[in-house]
Design a protein around this motif. Structure first.
Motif, PDB file in Angstrom:
ATOM      1  N   PHE A   1       0.862  -1.186   0.000  1.00 49.98           N
ATOM      2  CA  PHE A   1       0.000   0.000   0.000  1.00 49.98           C
ATOM      3  C   PHE A   1       0.895   1.231   0.000  1.00 49.98           C
ATOM      4  O   PHE A   1       1.396   1.657   1.038  1.00 49.98           O
ATOM      5  CB  PHE A   1      -0.917  -0.013   1.228  1.00 49.98           C
ATOM      6  CG  PHE A   1      -1.888   1.145   1.262  1.00 49.98           C
ATOM      7  CD1 PHE A   1      -2.909   1.241   0.320  1.00 49.98           C
ATOM      8  CD2 PHE A   1      -1.785   2.128   2.226  1.00 49.98           C
ATOM      9  CE1 PHE A   1      -3.807   2.306   0.348  1.00 49.98           C
ATOM     10  CE2 PHE A   1      -2.678   3.194   2.267  1.00 49.98           C
ATOM     11  CZ  PHE A   1      -3.694   3.284   1.317  1.00 49.98           C
ATOM     12  N   LEU A   2       1.128   1.778  -1.180  1.00 48.97           N
ATOM     13  CA  LEU A   2       1.994   2.941  -1.333  1.00 48.97           C
ATOM     14  C   LEU A   2       1.336   3.934  -2.303  1.00 48.97           C
ATOM     15  O   LEU A   2       1.789   4.149  -3.420  1.00 48.97           O
ATOM     16  CB  LEU A   2       3.375   2.506  -1.850  1.00 48.97           C
ATOM     17  CG  LEU A   2       4.475   3.569  -1.914  1.00 48.97           C
ATOM     18  CD1 LEU A   2       4.742   4.180  -0.545  1.00 48.97           C
ATOM     19  CD2 LEU A   2       5.751   2.983  -2.500  1.00 48.97           C
ATOM     20  N   PRO A   3       0.219   4.527  -1.855  1.00 51.00           N
ATOM     21  CA  PRO A   3      -0.494   5.454  -2.741  1.00 51.00           C
ATOM     22  C   PRO A   3       0.177   6.820  -2.784  1.00 51.00           C
ATOM     23  O   PRO A   3       0.810   7.249  -1.811  1.00 51.00           O
ATOM     24  CB  PRO A   3      -1.876   5.549  -2.092  1.00 51.00           C
ATOM     25  CG  PRO A   3      -1.604   5.351  -0.640  1.00 51.00           C
ATOM     26  CD  PRO A   3      -0.433   4.394  -0.549  1.00 51.00           C
ATOM     27  N   VAL A   4       0.049   7.497  -3.907  1.00 54.45           N
ATOM     28  CA  VAL A   4       0.551   8.863  -4.039  1.00 54.45           C
ATOM     29  C   VAL A   4      -0.660   9.770  -4.247  1.00 54.45           C
ATOM     30  O   VAL A   4      -1.191   9.869  -5.349  1.00 54.45           O
ATOM     31  CB  VAL A   4       1.550   8.997  -5.191  1.00 54.45           C
ATOM     32  CG1 VAL A   4       2.017  10.444  -5.340  1.00 54.45           C
ATOM     33  CG2 VAL A   4       2.748   8.076  -4.963  1.00 54.45           C
ATOM     34  N   LYS A   5      -1.120  10.367  -3.179  1.00 54.83           N
ATOM     35  CA  LYS A   5      -2.311  11.218  -3.215  1.00 54.83           C
ATOM     36  C   LYS A   5      -1.960  12.701  -3.188  1.00 54.83           C
ATOM     37  O   LYS A   5      -2.789  13.548  -3.505  1.00 54.83           O
ATOM     38  CB  LYS A   5      -3.230  10.912  -2.029  1.00 54.83           C
ATOM     39  CG  LYS A   5      -3.690   9.459  -1.940  1.00 54.83           C
ATOM     40  CD  LYS A   5      -4.575   9.079  -3.111  1.00 54.83           C
ATOM     41  CE  LYS A   5      -5.096   7.658  -2.990  1.00 54.83           C
ATOM     42  NZ  LYS A   5      -5.809   7.223  -4.213  1.00 54.83           N
ATOM     43  N   ALA A   6      -0.734  13.022  -2.770  1.00 52.45           N
ATOM     44  CA  ALA A   6      -0.325  14.420  -2.618  1.00 52.45           C
ATOM     45  C   ALA A   6       1.188  14.501  -2.811  1.00 52.45           C
ATOM     46  O   ALA A   6       1.883  13.480  -2.857  1.00 52.45           O
ATOM     47  CB  ALA A   6      -0.710  14.923  -1.228  1.00 52.45           C
ATOM     48  N   THR A   7       1.715  15.730  -2.887  1.00 55.18           N
ATOM     49  CA  THR A   7       3.158  15.886  -3.098  1.00 55.18           C
ATOM     50  C   THR A   7       3.972  15.379  -1.904  1.00 55.18           C
ATOM     51  O   THR A   7       5.136  15.013  -2.060  1.00 55.18           O
ATOM     52  CB  THR A   7       3.509  17.354  -3.373  1.00 55.18           C
ATOM     53  OG1 THR A   7       2.919  18.180  -2.358  1.00 55.18           O
ATOM     54  CG2 THR A   7       2.997  17.795  -4.738  1.00 55.18           C
ATOM     55  N   SER A   8       3.344  15.322  -0.719  1.00 54.94           N
ATOM     56  CA  SER A   8       4.063  14.745   0.428  1.00 54.94           C
ATOM     57  C   SER A   8       4.367  13.271   0.180  1.00 54.94           C
ATOM     58  O   SER A   8       5.435  12.762   0.559  1.00 54.94           O
ATOM     59  CB  SER A   8       3.243  14.907   1.714  1.00 54.94           C
ATOM     60  OG  SER A   8       1.940  14.378   1.549  1.00 54.94           O
ATOM     61  N   ASP A   9       3.438  12.565  -0.493  1.00 52.05           N
ATOM     62  CA  ASP A   9       3.689  11.172  -0.858  1.00 52.05           C
ATOM     63  C   ASP A   9       4.740  11.086  -1.957  1.00 52.05           C
ATOM     64  O   ASP A   9       5.552  10.154  -1.999  1.00 52.05           O
ATOM     65  CB  ASP A   9       2.391  10.506  -1.362  1.00 52.05           C
ATOM     66  CG  ASP A   9       1.279  10.544  -0.337  1.00 52.05           C
ATOM     67  OD1 ASP A   9       1.570  10.312   0.848  1.00 52.05           O
ATOM     68  OD2 ASP A   9       0.125  10.805  -0.723  1.00 52.05           O
ATOM     69  N   LEU A  10       4.721  12.061  -2.865  1.00 53.84           N
ATOM     70  CA  LEU A  10       5.699  12.095  -3.956  1.00 53.84           C
ATOM     71  C   LEU A  10       7.111  12.263  -3.395  1.00 53.84           C
ATOM     72  O   LEU A  10       8.069  11.657  -3.885  1.00 53.84           O
ATOM     73  CB  LEU A  10       5.357  13.241  -4.909  1.00 53.84           C
ATOM     74  CG  LEU A  10       5.814  13.144  -6.359  1.00 53.84           C
ATOM     75  CD1 LEU A  10       5.374  11.845  -7.014  1.00 53.84           C
ATOM     76  CD2 LEU A  10       5.324  14.346  -7.157  1.00 53.84           C
ATOM     77  N   LEU A  11       7.240  13.083  -2.349  1.00 56.98           N
ATOM     78  CA  LEU A  11       8.542  13.263  -1.699  1.00 56.98           C
ATOM     79  C   LEU A  11       9.076  11.929  -1.176  1.00 56.98           C
ATOM     80  O   LEU A  11      10.262  11.605  -1.342  1.00 56.98           O
ATOM     81  CB  LEU A  11       8.413  14.270  -0.550  1.00 56.98           C
ATOM     82  CG  LEU A  11       9.650  14.482   0.332  1.00 56.98           C
ATOM     83  CD1 LEU A  11      10.847  14.912  -0.493  1.00 56.98           C
ATOM     84  CD2 LEU A  11       9.361  15.509   1.418  1.00 56.98           C
ATOM     85  N   LEU A  12       8.194  11.129  -0.575  1.00 62.20           N
ATOM     86  CA  LEU A  12       8.612   9.821  -0.054  1.00 62.20           C
ATOM     87  C   LEU A  12       9.182   8.944  -1.161  1.00 62.20           C
ATOM     88  O   LEU A  12      10.280   8.393  -1.037  1.00 62.20           O
ATOM     89  CB  LEU A  12       7.423   9.102   0.593  1.00 62.20           C
ATOM     90  CG  LEU A  12       6.897   9.630   1.921  1.00 62.20           C
ATOM     91  CD1 LEU A  12       5.627   8.891   2.304  1.00 62.20           C
ATOM     92  CD2 LEU A  12       7.940   9.459   3.016  1.00 62.20           C
ATOM     93  N   VAL A  13       8.431   8.819  -2.276  1.00 67.63           N
ATOM     94  CA  VAL A  13       8.824   7.838  -3.305  1.00 67.63           C
ATOM     95  C   VAL A  13       9.950   8.347  -4.186  1.00 67.63           C
ATOM     96  O   VAL A  13      10.630   7.554  -4.846  1.00 67.63           O
ATOM     97  CB  VAL A  13       7.619   7.399  -4.171  1.00 67.63           C
ATOM     98  CG1 VAL A  13       6.577   6.722  -3.318  1.00 67.63           C
ATOM     99  CG2 VAL A  13       7.016   8.552  -4.948  1.00 67.63           C
ATOM    100  N   GLN A  14      10.202   9.669  -4.191  1.00 67.56           N
ATOM    101  CA  GLN A  14      11.318  10.199  -4.971  1.00 67.56           C
ATOM    102  C   GLN A  14      12.613  10.238  -4.165  1.00 67.56           C
ATOM    103  O   GLN A  14      13.678  10.492  -4.714  1.00 67.56           O
ATOM    104  CB  GLN A  14      10.990  11.613  -5.478  1.00 67.56           C
ATOM    105  CG  GLN A  14       9.928  11.636  -6.571  1.00 67.56           C
ATOM    106  CD  GLN A  14       9.740  13.002  -7.193  1.00 67.56           C
ATOM    107  OE1 GLN A  14      10.229  14.004  -6.674  1.00 67.56           O
ATOM    108  NE2 GLN A  14       9.032  13.056  -8.307  1.00 67.56           N
TER     109      GLN A  14
END
Length: 480
Positions: free
Chosen positions: A364-377
């Motif tokens: 479960f690794l959803p990207v719903k916002a840029t805060s999630d984008l920061l995690l996966v980048q």
């Protein structure tokens, strides 16, 4: 008749009769869509709500929600894995736009990392599977009318791939004007804002209506793996597929342990002898806090679903998939409208031998916002063969909590404010407030707050290491 959101003072029969006449004037949608919409409205107007008897709720046993570690190990024989994969199709829910992150077009074409989009990563994953095992797993994309045209153009880049890509649209329903319960397009609102896609619960009917369901069955496919296109953890799992085929489970929902960030997520329960999804909207007010407790309700729905294709066909043809209706009132262009939606997870109670599987959080690794984008980048993850893999150097099982201010909400602004994404392997929490800019090769550890007060600007220099500090203009540092 029970009171219904937006219902005018008229009988249900009057409303349905008028709706039927007004729908007949709309040539933008099919007869199947008109019939599905009318049925949804009739069910909503009936006011019949299946009340949950709180005393009848039971915690599901390990037979109902199977621990991932209890799934049988796979054979080392690649031909057996190929045999599994030959019975599978992968369906990604691709109807969402990237508007909440400041993007136009389908959300699935936002770049995740290394220039690769969600869709690029999904295609890579399935290409690698097919090449490794000599299988033919097709990719099926369910678009909405909002994403269809753009997706058609985007998938042309995969024409040279051997991957079999199928595209179909979910239903297009008219928004209902709350004042008189008329379909908005019948009153002249014929552009896109007069319509809505009725939630991912529509996937089953639309898969059948599009002809894709029969096509997949005719090719020997038995199961479809359904997942949100923005969930980077939703990859094909051989052990789950093997378990379903072996035990003839018609439906499987992947659940994962709740954290405090997931307290509103739907959970699986045993109810009157069947497994059922319990959503917060169904919970009586006096039990909401109990529902949010991670001690009693320990798991939540990831929306990774595995479903038997012939079972979908049987239930759609019998019109048996009557999932709970989610009324979604909105105001669009100054007009109060109502959308009636359903969720795919709620269908679990209609399938035979339905189960949950309690999977690792990594799925479960959803990207719903840029805060999630920061995690996966960040260095918290790497990408291999299209799969996003967690860095083993991260000792905590949970990801850092990231809270970025509104200045970072749009992807374009987010990218401009980072010369490079900081190292966050040892980060616990990050809160960023105001006009903040990050230099290159910054390392964040422990708990970090970076705050630019109104009228100020904070520019963090390159190669800065911040650990358990509050950083303000200057930058000046204060211990947390």
């Amino acid at each position: 008749m029970a009171a219904v959101i937006g219902t005018p003072p008229a009988t249900q029969t009057d409303i349905i009769t008028r709706l039927r006449l007004e729908l007949a004037t709309l040539d933008q949608i099919s007869d199947n869509e008109k019939a599905g919409f009318l049925k949804l409205v009739e069910r909503h107007l009936s006011g019949k709500i299946e009340e949950i008897d709180w005393e009848k709720i039971k915690a599901p046993t390990d037979e109902v929600v199977v621990p991932y570690g209890d799934l049988a190990p796979l054979s080392d024989d690649p031909s057996e894995t190929k045999a599994l994969l030959d019975k599978l199709a992968v369906l990604k829910l691709n109807g969402g736009l990237g508007t909440t992150m400041g993007c136009t077009g389908p959300k699935s074409v936002i770049e995740v990392r290394n220039g690769l989009t969600f869709l690029d990563l999904i295609v890579q994953q399935i290409e690698v599977l097919n090449k490794t095992y000599g299988s033919d797993v097709p990719l099926v994309l369910m678009n909405s009318f909002n994403t269809h045209d753009d997706t058609i153009e985007i998938v042309r880049k995969y024409d040279s791939s051997k991957l079999d890509v199928h595209i179909f649209n979910q239903s297009q329903y008219p928004r209902i004007v709350a004042e008189d319960f008329s379909p908005w397009p019948a009153k002249g609102k014929t552009d896109k804002s007069g319509w809505y896609p009725p939630g991912h619960g529509d996937v089953f009917a639309s898969l059948a209506n599009s002809g894709k369901l029969d096509e997949l069955i005719s090719k020997g496919k038995e199961y479809v793996f359904i997942a949100n296109s923005d969930n980077l953890g939703a990859t094909v799992d051989f052990k789950i597929l093997h378990h379903l085929l072996k035990n003839q489970n018609e439906y499987c929902m992947e659940v994962t342990p709740k954290t405090l960030a997931d307290v509103k997520g739907g959970t699986l329960i045993s109810y009157e002898g069947r497994v059922q999804l319990l959503e917060i909207a169904q919970v009586p007010d006096e039990h909401v806090n109990e529902f949010k407790s991670i001690n009693k309700f320990k798991i939540f729905n990831t929306n990774n679903l595995w479903v038997n294709l012939k079972a979908i066909k049987r239930l759609v043809e019998a019109e048996a998939l009557e999932m709970e209706i989610i009324p979604n009132p909105k105001e669009v262009d100054g007009v109060k409208v109502l959308q009636l939606e359903t969720a795919a997870g709620a269908a679990i109670r209609f399938f035979d031998h339905a189960i949950g599987v309690n999977v690792p959080r990594s799925r479960f690794l959803p990207v719903k916002a840029t805060s999630d984008l920061l995690l996966v980048q960040s260095d918290l993850y790497t990408v291999k063969d299209g799969s996003v893999l967690r860095n083993p150097a991260r000792l905590s099982p949970e990801n850092p909590s990231i809270d970025l201010g509104p200045e970072f909400k749009k992807v374009g602004d987010f990218l401009k404010r980072f010369k490079s994404i900081p190292s966050i392997v040892d980060l616990d929490t990050l809160k960023v407030i105001g006009d903040v800019w990050f230099g290159q090769a910054i390392i964040l550890k422990g708990k970090v707050v970076v705050e630019a007060k109104k009228g100020e600007k904070v520019e963090l220099p390159d190669e800065l290491v911040i650990e358990n500090k509050i950083v303000t203009a200057g930058p000046s540092f204060k211990d947390l």
